[in-house]
Scaffold this motif. Structure first.
Motif, PDB file in Angstrom:
ATOM      1  N   ALA A 225       5.060   4.993  -6.270  1.00  0.00           N
ATOM      2  CA  ALA A 225       6.466   5.043  -6.661  1.00  0.00           C
ATOM      3  C   ALA A 225       7.204   6.157  -5.919  1.00  0.00           C
ATOM      4  CB  ALA A 225       6.591   5.240  -8.171  1.00  0.00           C
ATOM      5  N   VAL A 226       6.527   7.280  -5.690  1.00  0.00           N
ATOM      6  CA  VAL A 226       7.154   8.381  -4.952  1.00  0.00           C
ATOM      7  C   VAL A 226       7.419   7.958  -3.510  1.00  0.00           C
ATOM      8  CG1 VAL A 226       6.890  10.757  -4.150  1.00  0.00           C
ATOM      9  CG2 VAL A 226       6.100  10.126  -6.441  1.00  0.00           C
ATOM     10  N   ALA A 227       6.423   7.354  -2.867  1.00  0.00           N
ATOM     11  CA  ALA A 227       6.599   6.903  -1.483  1.00  0.00           C
ATOM     12  C   ALA A 227       7.722   5.881  -1.380  1.00  0.00           C
ATOM     13  CB  ALA A 227       5.294   6.311  -0.951  1.00  0.00           C
ATOM     14  N   ALA A 228       7.790   4.960  -2.337  1.00  0.00           N
ATOM     15  CA  ALA A 228       8.851   3.941  -2.306  1.00  0.00           C
ATOM     16  C   ALA A 228      10.222   4.583  -2.453  1.00  0.00           C
ATOM     17  CB  ALA A 228       8.607   2.919  -3.417  1.00  0.00           C
ATOM     18  N   ALA A 229      10.334   5.553  -3.343  1.00  0.00           N
ATOM     19  CA  ALA A 229      11.616   6.228  -3.540  1.00  0.00           C
ATOM     20  C   ALA A 229      12.029   7.013  -2.298  1.00  0.00           C
ATOM     21  CB  ALA A 229      11.537   7.154  -4.746  1.00  0.00           C
ATOM     22  N   ALA A 230      11.041   7.481  -1.531  1.00  0.00           N
ATOM     23  CA  ALA A 230      11.330   8.213  -0.299  1.00  0.00           C
ATOM     24  C   ALA A 230      11.678   7.286   0.853  1.00  0.00           C
ATOM     25  CB  ALA A 230      10.130   9.075   0.078  1.00  0.00           C
ATOM     26  N   GLY A 231      11.527   5.979   0.651  1.00  0.00           N
ATOM     27  CA  GLY A 231      11.848   5.013   1.694  1.00  0.00           C
ATOM     28  C   GLY A 231      10.659   4.565   2.508  1.00  0.00           C
ATOM     29  N   TYR A 232       9.435   4.844   2.009  1.00  0.00           N
ATOM     30  CA  TYR A 232       8.222   4.491   2.737  1.00  0.00           C
ATOM     31  C   TYR A 232       7.284   3.688   1.831  1.00  0.00           C
ATOM     32  CZ  TYR A 232      10.017   8.012   5.917  1.00  0.00           C
ATOM     33  OH  TYR A 232      10.820   8.720   6.776  1.00  0.00           O
ATOM     34  N   THR A 233       7.769   2.573   1.355  1.00  0.00           N
ATOM     35  CA  THR A 233       6.997   1.728   0.447  1.00  0.00           C
ATOM     36  C   THR A 233       5.666   1.330   1.077  1.00  0.00           C
ATOM     37  OG1 THR A 233       9.023   0.856  -0.540  1.00  0.00           O
ATOM     38  CG2 THR A 233       7.003  -0.432  -0.851  1.00  0.00           C
ATOM     39  N   VAL A 234       4.596   1.524   0.346  1.00  0.00           N
ATOM     40  CA  VAL A 234       3.279   1.114   0.837  1.00  0.00           C
ATOM     41  C   VAL A 234       3.194  -0.402   0.725  1.00  0.00           C
ATOM     42  CG1 VAL A 234       0.790   1.378   0.583  1.00  0.00           C
ATOM     43  CG2 VAL A 234       2.308   3.282  -0.006  1.00  0.00           C
ATOM     44  N   PRO A 235       2.860  -1.104   1.812  1.00  0.00           N
ATOM     45  CA  PRO A 235       2.754  -2.565   1.746  1.00  0.00           C
ATOM     46  C   PRO A 235       1.785  -3.017   0.669  1.00  0.00           C
ATOM     47  CG  PRO A 235       2.685  -1.818   4.021  1.00  0.00           C
ATOM     48  CD  PRO A 235       2.606  -0.587   3.169  1.00  0.00           C
ATOM     49  N   GLU A 236       2.074  -4.172   0.080  1.00  0.00           N
ATOM     50  CA  GLU A 236       1.271  -4.669  -1.034  1.00  0.00           C
ATOM     51  C   GLU A 236      -0.201  -4.763  -0.662  1.00  0.00           C
ATOM     52  OE1 GLU A 236       1.275  -5.152  -4.905  1.00  0.00           O
ATOM     53  OE2 GLU A 236       3.152  -5.049  -3.775  1.00  0.00           O
ATOM     54  N   GLY A 237      -0.486  -5.225   0.545  1.00  0.00           N
ATOM     55  CA  GLY A 237      -1.872  -5.348   0.963  1.00  0.00           C
ATOM     56  C   GLY A 237      -2.587  -4.008   0.995  1.00  0.00           C
ATOM     57  N   GLN A 238      -1.885  -2.957   1.460  1.00  0.00           N
ATOM     58  CA  GLN A 238      -2.478  -1.623   1.494  1.00  0.00           C
ATOM     59  C   GLN A 238      -2.689  -1.087   0.094  1.00  0.00           C
ATOM     60  OE1 GLN A 238      -0.154   0.236   5.031  1.00  0.00           O
ATOM     61  NE2 GLN A 238      -1.608   1.803   4.406  1.00  0.00           N
ATOM     62  N   LEU A 239      -1.725  -1.341  -0.798  1.00  0.00           N
ATOM     63  CA  LEU A 239      -1.896  -0.906  -2.186  1.00  0.00           C
ATOM     64  C   LEU A 239      -3.118  -1.569  -2.809  1.00  0.00           C
ATOM     65  CD1 LEU A 239       1.708  -0.821  -3.698  1.00  0.00           C
ATOM     66  CD2 LEU A 239       0.163   1.116  -3.368  1.00  0.00           C
ATOM     67  N   ASP A 240      -3.316  -2.842  -2.501  1.00  0.00           N
ATOM     68  CA  ASP A 240      -4.488  -3.548  -3.032  1.00  0.00           C
ATOM     69  C   ASP A 240      -5.782  -2.924  -2.522  1.00  0.00           C
ATOM     70  OD1 ASP A 240      -2.858  -5.286  -4.401  1.00  0.00           O
ATOM     71  OD2 ASP A 240      -2.987  -6.897  -2.909  1.00  0.00           O
ATOM     72  N   VAL A 241      -5.798  -2.558  -1.235  1.00  0.00           N
ATOM     73  CA  VAL A 241      -7.001  -1.931  -0.663  1.00  0.00           C
ATOM     74  C   VAL A 241      -7.279  -0.600  -1.353  1.00  0.00           C
ATOM     75  CG1 VAL A 241      -7.965  -0.860   1.407  1.00  0.00           C
ATOM     76  CG2 VAL A 241      -6.824  -3.078   1.566  1.00  0.00           C
ATOM     77  N   ILE A 242      -6.240   0.227  -1.514  1.00  0.00           N
ATOM     78  CA  ILE A 242      -6.427   1.519  -2.188  1.00  0.00           C
ATOM     79  C   ILE A 242      -6.875   1.297  -3.632  1.00  0.00           C
ATOM     80  CG2 ILE A 242      -5.320   3.660  -2.911  1.00  0.00           C
ATOM     81  CD1 ILE A 242      -3.365   3.308  -0.565  1.00  0.00           C
ATOM     82  N   GLY A 243      -6.259   0.314  -4.283  1.00  0.00           N
ATOM     83  CA  GLY A 243      -6.640   0.011  -5.659  1.00  0.00           C
ATOM     84  C   GLY A 243      -8.101  -0.357  -5.783  1.00  0.00           C
TER      85      GLY A 243
END
Length: 317
Positions: A225-243
């Motif tokens: 959420a912090v990255a998205a608010a800063a304008g650098y949204t983590v792509p969904e695929g990358q979020l899934d990998v980290i998850g």
């Protein structure tokens, strides 16, 4: 191309050793104590694969007199300011600086000292650590670098650097937006650091108990959420990998956690403090990351007291 690797620890020592093995012209800028140890034992790669011993070219700050073409800056964040002072004689009009630190503050600090032109963005992906003898222990075969101009523009020097770095067992990416890539790694480092340090266990330990996986995913949601608010949204695929990484049943842990367990100082302020400063500015609530940061600050306070009591100077590189 003359390459200066600032620091010979788990990251810089590893990439530098690969470059030396590939015949590149590499010198390591290290502190006197580290130089003495490397001259005695060599730069040793252990762990995964066969043990290898590299005889490195070494220089200390007092001996540095001429510019280099490429500077790989790979010290702990706590040693960044000292490293900037030490490396200054190596920075010339054609030097490219690639910082391999986690977080983002290093870009501003390097640019303030040397100007924007020489400073590239950099992301290092490697799974290594140092053992008690100062040898580099390979925990996985990953050896990946990402480099880019801070403004995202293409440049001939990026391709020149990629050519020099590749062919040494290093894969090199040149993303369209290196700053976004650095933010995305920052989300990963912050998440895995918070999960393992706050719970004082590996990812497998955390996920072995009821509520562990939900906690890990909640930490990731805050960081994302912090990255998205800063304008650098983590792509969904990358979020899934980290998850998947933070909810796996494996003895995986962050370097921050290894430092905490060993009683060493950490990069808490550079990684977590700066991240939370962004969160506050962007008005993003991060209660779990706040708690993890407080935990690390208490550890840092105790580690600093122990170092002061022992009379040992902190090692910068």
């Amino acid at each position: 191309m003359r390459i200066l690797v600032v620091g010979a620890g788990a990251t810089g020592g590893f990439f530098g050793a690969l470059l030396v093995k590939a015949g590149r012209d590499v010198t390591f800028l290290v502190r006197p104590n580290r130089a003495a140890a490397l001259r005695e034992r060599g730069l040793r790669l252990t762990g995964l694969g066969e043990e290898e011993v590299i005889t490195p070219q070494l220089v200390t700050a007092a001996e540095l007199t001429a510019p280099y073409d490429l500077v790989l800056l790979s010290v702990k964040a706590t040693a960044l300011q000292q490293a900037i002072d030490d490396v200054a004689p190596a920075i010339g009009p054609r030097t490219s600086i690639v910082p391999l630190l986690n977080g983002m503050a290093q870009l501003g600090e390097l640019t303030a000292r040397f100007g924007a032109r020489p400073v590239l963005g950099g992301v290092a992906k490697v799974v290594t650590t140092l053992n008690a003898e100062g040898d580099i222990v390979r925990l996985a075969s990953l050896a990946h670098l990402e480099i880019g101009e801070q403004d995202g523009s293409p440049s001939a020097r990026l391709e020149d650097l990629r050519t020099v770095l590749e062919g040494a067992g290093i894969t090199v990416g040149v993303p369209e937006d290196i700053v976004a890539a650095m933010w995305h790694k920052w989300v990963f480092i912050t998440t895995i650091g918070a999960v393992t340090c706050l719970m004082r266990g590996t990812v497998g330990d955390v996920n072995a108990v009821p509520g562990g996986s939900a906690f890990a995913l909640a930490v990731l949601a805050e960081a994302g959420a912090v990255a998205a608010a800063a304008g650098y949204t983590v792509p969904e695929g990358q979020l899934d990998v980290i998850g998947r990484m933070v909810t796996q049943d494996a003895p995986f842990a962050s370097s921050l956690y290894r430092d905490v367990v060993a009683g060493h100082p950490t990069e808490a302020e550079h990684i977590f403090g700066d991240f939370l400063d962004h969160a506050r500015t962007l008005r993003v609530d991060t209660p779990l990351l706040d708690l993890a940061t407080l935990h690390l600050r208490v550890h840092q306070h105790r580690a600093a007291e122990a170092t002061e009591a022992s009379g040992r100077p902190s090692e910068a590189a």
